[in-house]
Design a protein around this motif. Sequence first.
Motif, PDB file in Angstrom:
ATOM      1  N   PRO A 157       1.031  -1.222   0.028  1.00  0.00           N
ATOM      2  CA  PRO A 157       0.095   0.172  -0.049  1.00  0.00           C
ATOM      3  C   PRO A 157       0.785   1.455   0.069  1.00  0.00           C
ATOM      4  CG  PRO A 157      -0.971  -1.592   1.604  1.00  0.00           C
ATOM      5  CD  PRO A 157       0.423  -2.168   1.132  1.00  0.00           C
ATOM      6  N   VAL A 158       2.121   1.147   0.570  1.00  0.00           N
ATOM      7  CA  VAL A 158       2.769   2.317   0.822  1.00  0.00           C
ATOM      8  C   VAL A 158       3.379   2.558  -0.664  1.00  0.00           C
ATOM      9  CG1 VAL A 158       5.126   3.287   1.592  1.00  0.00           C
ATOM     10  CG2 VAL A 158       3.429   2.235   3.022  1.00  0.00           C
ATOM     11  N   LEU A 159       3.674   1.630  -1.238  1.00  0.00           N
ATOM     12  CA  LEU A 159       4.341   1.879  -2.837  1.00  0.00           C
ATOM     13  C   LEU A 159       3.292   2.159  -3.799  1.00  0.00           C
ATOM     14  CD1 LEU A 159       6.377  -1.632  -3.072  1.00  0.00           C
ATOM     15  CD2 LEU A 159       7.271   0.835  -3.199  1.00  0.00           C
ATOM     16  N   VAL A 160       1.948   1.723  -3.459  1.00  0.00           N
ATOM     17  CA  VAL A 160       1.018   2.164  -4.299  1.00  0.00           C
ATOM     18  C   VAL A 160       0.786   3.508  -4.164  1.00  0.00           C
ATOM     19  CG1 VAL A 160      -1.515   1.823  -4.782  1.00  0.00           C
ATOM     20  CG2 VAL A 160      -0.101  -0.149  -4.763  1.00  0.00           C
ATOM     21  N   ASP A 161       0.651   3.955  -2.989  1.00  0.00           N
ATOM     22  CA  ASP A 161       0.481   5.568  -2.562  1.00  0.00           C
ATOM     23  C   ASP A 161       1.534   6.309  -3.310  1.00  0.00           C
ATOM     24  OD1 ASP A 161      -1.948   4.781  -1.233  1.00  0.00           O
ATOM     25  OD2 ASP A 161      -1.107   5.158   0.889  1.00  0.00           O
TER      26      ASP A 161
END
Length: 117
Positions: A78-82
């Motif tokens: 999720p951090v990478l996607v954000d």
Amino acid sequence: MILFAHGARDPRWAQPFQRLQKMTQESLPGTTVALAFLEFMQPSLPELVASLVKEGCQQVTLVPIFLGQGGHVLRDLPVLVDELRVSHPALEVKLVSAAGEDDSVLSAIRDYCLKAL
């Protein structure tokens, strides 16, 4: 479509994922199917996405090739996607659940296990 796997130091580890990428690409001739890794292997997800965007890509479907929704899928991804959405605001990013969470994937693995008997 981006198949997203963990990565490992041993390059042989990537072979099944590379075969999956090739098989999926052959099934979707009009769609780019690429493979990215979380760590140890290249390309990383941010590198791959930057390259795709540079080529004119406007949307990606991100498919985590993990058996479960463990720490990497629940926390790191999720951090990478954000970060991707911030770096590439015009890019539409669709994230699906880990492959191993799908009943058809689990059924295929069950069938494989049953054949072992």
